[in-house]
Design a protein around this motif. Structure first.
Motif: not given
Length: 190
Positions: A20-21, A51, A17-18
């Protein structure tokens, strides 16, 4: 609660879902280290550093994962980057970096001892080979005696014959008068 596999699955879903976290990668790396899966742990920590290169805890986790792989020099560098970002972190100073430096010194000492042992072994092996005079009268006499003995042994051949029923017979053959039993009843072995 030590439910590491479940945590990895949850972080993988969160990363979908994310992606780049950096924090998710860093936490996943810590759990992978707890499971002693060092290659994936290093990979996850590297993803966290990519990241967010300014995350001191991502660099610290990367250093710990690199230590788990035995990459001490890389781990020291990662800890130094972590300290450069957050110099007041006592955990990195007192635990991680000091431990990595101690391991580095031990590694140097071990390599030095191994090199010295190899050099000593090489020196001993070179000293232990005596210088023989292969043309001396004693050596020539021994070689002649061995040749005479071999000549006598090669003149008489011993053959072990085992019959199909299991009986064993030893036959000595001379070069000029072979005594070979009927081939259909016996199996020859030397």
């Amino acid at each position: 609660n030590y439910r590491y596999r479940e945590a990895i699955q949850k972080w993988d879903k969160a990363l979908q879902l994310t992606p780049e976290d950096a924090t998710l990668y860093e936490m996943k790396s810590q759990v992978l280290m707890s499971l002693h899966e060092m290659f994936p742990a290093v990979h996850a920590a590297e993803m966290a550093v990519q990241r967010n290169p300014r995350s001191w805890d991502a660099w610290q986790t990367l250093g710990r994962a690199q230590l788990g792989l035995g990459e001490i020099a890389l781990a020291i560098r990662s800890f130094q980057v972590s300290l450069h970002i957050f110099p007041m972190n006592p955990e990195v100073w007192k635990e991680d970096l000091s431990w990595a430096r101690k391991l580095h010194e031990q590694q140097k000492a071990t390599k030095m001892e191994a090199a010295q042992a190899l050099a000593k072994e090489k020196e001993l092996s070179q000293e232990s080979i005596p210088d023989y005079d292969f043309e001396s009268d004693e050596i020539v006499a021994v070689c002649a005696a061995i040749a005479e003995k071999e000549k006598a042994l090669s003149a008489a051949k011993t053959v072990v014959i085992v019959s199909a029923s299991g009986t064993v017979e030893t036959v000595t053959e001379k070069e000029n008068c072979p005594t070979t039993p009927d081939e259909t009843l016996f199996i020859r072995a030397r």
